[in-house]
Design a protein around this motif. Structure first.
Motif, PDB file in Angstrom:
ATOM      1  N   VAL A 192       0.815  -0.823   0.208  1.00  0.00           N
ATOM      2  CA  VAL A 192      -0.230  -0.343   0.039  1.00  0.00           C
ATOM      3  C   VAL A 192       1.162   1.257   0.178  1.00  0.00           C
ATOM      4  N   GLN A 193       1.990   1.427   1.129  1.00  0.00           N
ATOM      5  CA  GLN A 193       2.947   2.385   1.183  1.00  0.00           C
ATOM      6  C   GLN A 193       3.488   2.620  -0.158  1.00  0.00           C
ATOM      7  N   ARG A 194       3.478   2.016  -0.867  1.00  0.00           N
ATOM      8  CA  ARG A 194       4.900   1.261  -2.208  1.00  0.00           C
ATOM      9  C   ARG A 194       3.259   2.336  -3.245  1.00  0.00           C
ATOM     10  N   CYS A 195       2.683   1.767  -3.940  1.00  0.00           N
ATOM     11  CA  CYS A 195       1.716   2.653  -4.719  1.00  0.00           C
ATOM     12  C   CYS A 195       1.586   4.411  -4.266  1.00  0.00           C
ATOM     13  N   LEU A 196       1.293   4.301  -2.783  1.00  0.00           N
ATOM     14  CA  LEU A 196       0.369   5.897  -2.500  1.00  0.00           C
ATOM     15  C   LEU A 196       2.554   6.682  -2.698  1.00  0.00           C
ATOM     16  N   GLN A 197       3.671   6.373  -2.332  1.00  0.00           N
ATOM     17  CA  GLN A 197       5.199   6.907  -2.373  1.00  0.00           C
ATOM     18  C   GLN A 197       4.836   7.420  -4.029  1.00  0.00           C
ATOM     19  N   PHE A 198       4.436   5.681  -5.358  1.00  0.00           N
ATOM     20  CA  PHE A 198       4.527   6.135  -6.595  1.00  0.00           C
ATOM     21  C   PHE A 198       3.729   7.448  -6.966  1.00  0.00           C
ATOM     22  N   ILE A 199       2.351   7.285  -6.382  1.00  0.00           N
ATOM     23  CA  ILE A 199       1.717   8.466  -6.639  1.00  0.00           C
ATOM     24  C   ILE A 199       2.126  10.047  -5.968  1.00  0.00           C
ATOM     25  N   ARG A 200       2.086   9.904  -4.788  1.00  0.00           N
ATOM     26  CA  ARG A 200       3.042  11.388  -4.015  1.00  0.00           C
ATOM     27  C   ARG A 200       4.049  11.541  -5.021  1.00  0.00           C
ATOM     28  N   ASP A 201       5.037  10.932  -5.917  1.00  0.00           N
ATOM     29  CA  ASP A 201       6.823  11.136  -5.905  1.00  0.00           C
ATOM     30  C   ASP A 201       6.377  11.121  -7.814  1.00  0.00           C
ATOM     31  N   THR A 202       5.142  10.760  -8.310  1.00  0.00           N
ATOM     32  CA  THR A 202       4.717  10.965  -9.888  1.00  0.00           C
ATOM     33  C   THR A 202       3.579  12.145 -10.343  1.00  0.00           C
ATOM     34  N   PRO A 203       4.417  13.482 -10.697  1.00  0.00           N
ATOM     35  CA  PRO A 203       3.175  14.450 -10.361  1.00  0.00           C
ATOM     36  C   PRO A 203       2.424  14.016 -11.771  1.00  0.00           C
ATOM     37  N   SER A 204       1.624  14.651 -11.325  1.00  0.00           N
ATOM     38  CA  SER A 204       0.347  14.233 -12.819  1.00  0.00           C
ATOM     39  C   SER A 204      -1.006  15.025 -12.897  1.00  0.00           C
ATOM     40  N   GLU A 205      -1.276  15.463 -13.366  1.00  0.00           N
ATOM     41  CA  GLU A 205      -3.349  15.897 -13.688  1.00  0.00           C
ATOM     42  C   GLU A 205      -4.119  15.150 -13.467  1.00  0.00           C
ATOM     43  N   LEU A 206      -3.936  13.221 -13.682  1.00  0.00           N
ATOM     44  CA  LEU A 206      -5.278  12.381 -13.306  1.00  0.00           C
ATOM     45  C   LEU A 206      -4.150  11.311 -12.486  1.00  0.00           C
ATOM     46  N   VAL A 207      -4.975  10.753 -11.912  1.00  0.00           N
ATOM     47  CA  VAL A 207      -4.481   9.288 -11.488  1.00  0.00           C
ATOM     48  C   VAL A 207      -6.141   8.823 -11.089  1.00  0.00           C
ATOM     49  N   LEU A 208      -5.907   7.271 -12.078  1.00  0.00           N
ATOM     50  CA  LEU A 208      -6.776   6.231 -11.677  1.00  0.00           C
ATOM     51  C   LEU A 208      -6.228   5.619 -11.683  1.00  0.00           C
ATOM     52  N   PHE A 209      -7.440   4.949 -10.208  1.00  0.00           N
ATOM     53  CA  PHE A 209      -6.733   3.774  -9.502  1.00  0.00           C
ATOM     54  C   PHE A 209      -8.239   2.819  -9.999  1.00  0.00           C
ATOM     55  N   ALA A 210      -7.407   1.522 -11.103  1.00  0.00           N
ATOM     56  CA  ALA A 210      -7.633   0.795 -11.464  1.00  0.00           C
ATOM     57  C   ALA A 210      -7.970  -0.553 -10.848  1.00  0.00           C
ATOM     58  N   VAL A 211      -8.338  -0.583  -9.263  1.00  0.00           N
ATOM     59  CA  VAL A 211      -8.117  -1.763  -9.168  1.00  0.00           C
ATOM     60  C   VAL A 211      -8.716  -2.613  -8.351  1.00  0.00           C
ATOM     61  N   GLY A 212     -10.695  -1.922  -8.229  1.00  0.00           N
ATOM     62  CA  GLY A 212     -11.454  -2.103  -7.488  1.00  0.00           C
ATOM     63  C   GLY A 212     -11.644  -1.316  -6.261  1.00  0.00           C
ATOM     64  N   THR A 213     -12.779  -1.214  -6.092  1.00  0.00           N
ATOM     65  CA  THR A 213     -13.240  -1.489  -4.963  1.00  0.00           C
ATOM     66  C   THR A 213     -13.442  -2.038  -4.146  1.00  0.00           C
ATOM     67  N   PRO A 214     -13.193  -2.099  -2.751  1.00  0.00           N
ATOM     68  CA  PRO A 214     -13.034  -0.422  -2.605  1.00  0.00           C
ATOM     69  C   PRO A 214     -11.016   0.396  -2.333  1.00  0.00           C
ATOM     70  N   ARG A 215     -10.582  -1.404  -2.843  1.00  0.00           N
ATOM     71  CA  ARG A 215      -9.459  -0.289  -3.258  1.00  0.00           C
ATOM     72  C   ARG A 215      -9.159   1.064  -3.547  1.00  0.00           C
ATOM     73  N   GLY A 216      -9.837   0.870  -4.534  1.00  0.00           N
ATOM     74  CA  GLY A 216      -9.727   2.366  -5.417  1.00  0.00           C
ATOM     75  C   GLY A 216      -9.692   3.403  -4.220  1.00  0.00           C
ATOM     76  N   GLU A 217     -10.755   3.152  -4.073  1.00  0.00           N
ATOM     77  CA  GLU A 217     -11.065   4.714  -3.267  1.00  0.00           C
ATOM     78  C   GLU A 217     -10.278   4.560  -1.733  1.00  0.00           C
ATOM     79  N   ILE A 218      -9.516   3.400  -0.787  1.00  0.00           N
ATOM     80  CA  ILE A 218      -9.643   3.485   0.129  1.00  0.00           C
ATOM     81  C   ILE A 218      -7.952   4.206  -0.260  1.00  0.00           C
ATOM     82  N   LEU A 219      -7.325   3.655  -1.543  1.00  0.00           N
ATOM     83  CA  LEU A 219      -5.758   4.437  -2.024  1.00  0.00           C
ATOM     84  C   LEU A 219      -6.096   6.326  -2.412  1.00  0.00           C
ATOM     85  N   ALA A 220      -7.198   6.679  -2.770  1.00  0.00           N
ATOM     86  CA  ALA A 220      -7.553   7.758  -2.894  1.00  0.00           C
ATOM     87  C   ALA A 220      -7.431   8.830  -2.336  1.00  0.00           C
TER      88      ALA A 220
END
Length: 253
Positions: free
Chosen positions: A142-170
């Motif tokens: 989970v932390q590896r996912c979150l760090q990847f998102i924090r370290d990668t600037p972008s306009e959009l982040v798309l979570f394609a991991v299903g519910t509730p996993r995507g919402e929890i990460l978001a």
């Protein structure tokens, strides 16, 4: 939003998709926020999943993802212009991202699907991380996912991991940690790349897309849709009775 956009404990986005896309264009320039897409299955999960409820409470917008749910909301007098299926919204976002050469972080999906996505939308600057199966129960992953998102600037982040996993990460990413907007998109990338075929337009318009999907994936979806049906009928009547009682109380006060 006014109270007439609230039902089943959710305050729904009330506008149409065109207005939403305009808001998203501005939202991606602002501190991080995220969007969730409630449907009947989400309503079921919200009954027992505290983390999902927390994510819903923190979301910037809660879009009615389902035409079936929209019909129920309409019967309850909830004023929502249209259903905005996540699969349709994802296609619009991908097209916009390709045309304007936006940066997109994609969490989930296979390497093959990601490559196909790059071919279909060559203007997108795509950054991909695919966590392993069961990652949500592994704090390090989970932390590896979150760090990847924090370290990668972008306009959009798309979570394609299903519910509730995507919402929890978001919900775990904080507004001060980055800018842009995130969306939990379920199987939308599979639809966008043609890995899974969407229902014909007439089935979507007749609120039968669920039937098409169940025929494609009966083992995975038949039980879910049965549970959804068992939940939504009594939940609808509870909601209707609650609103009726509230209306009577207001008239008598």
């Amino acid at each position: 939003m006014s109270s007439d956009t609230t039902a089943f404990g959710i305050n729904f986005y009330s506008g149409n998709k065109k207005a939403l896309l305009g808001c998203i264009r501005e939202g991606v320039k602002q501190p991080y926020s995220f969007v969730v897409t409630p449907n009947v299955d989400h309503l079921v999960q919200l009954q027992h999943d505290d983390a999902l409820r927390d994510a819903y409470a923190r979301a910037r917008w809660r879009l009615c993802d389902s035409r079936v749910l929209l019909a129920l909301l309409d019967r309850l007098g909830v004023e929502i212009e249209e259903a905005i299926p996540g699969s349709d919204l994802t296609l619009d976002l991908l097209q916009w991202a390709s045309e304007d050469r936006l940066r997109v972080v994609l969490i989930g999906c296979s390497t093959a699907e990601t490559q196909k996505l790059k071919e279909l939308y060559p203007g997108i600057d795509l950054y991909h991380h695919n966590p392993p199966m069961g990652f949500i129960n592994n704090p390090e992953e989970v932390q590896r996912c979150l760090q990847f998102i924090r370290d990668t600037p972008s306009e959009l982040v798309l979570f394609a991991v299903g519910t509730p996993r995507g919402e929890i990460l978001a919900a775990a990413i904080q507004p001060h940690e980055r800018s842009g907007m995130a969306f939990s998109i379920g199987a939308s990338i599979a639809f966008a790349t043609g890995t899974i075929k969407r229902a014909p337009l007439w089935m979507r318009e007749c609120k039968l897309e669920w039937l098409h999907r169940m025929c494609l994936e009966p083992r995975r979806l038949a039980k879910r849709y049965f549970q959804d049906a068992l939940y939504i009928v009594p939940a609808y009547w509870r909601e209707k009775n609650s609103r009726h009682k509230a209306s009577l109380a207001k008239q008598q006060s």
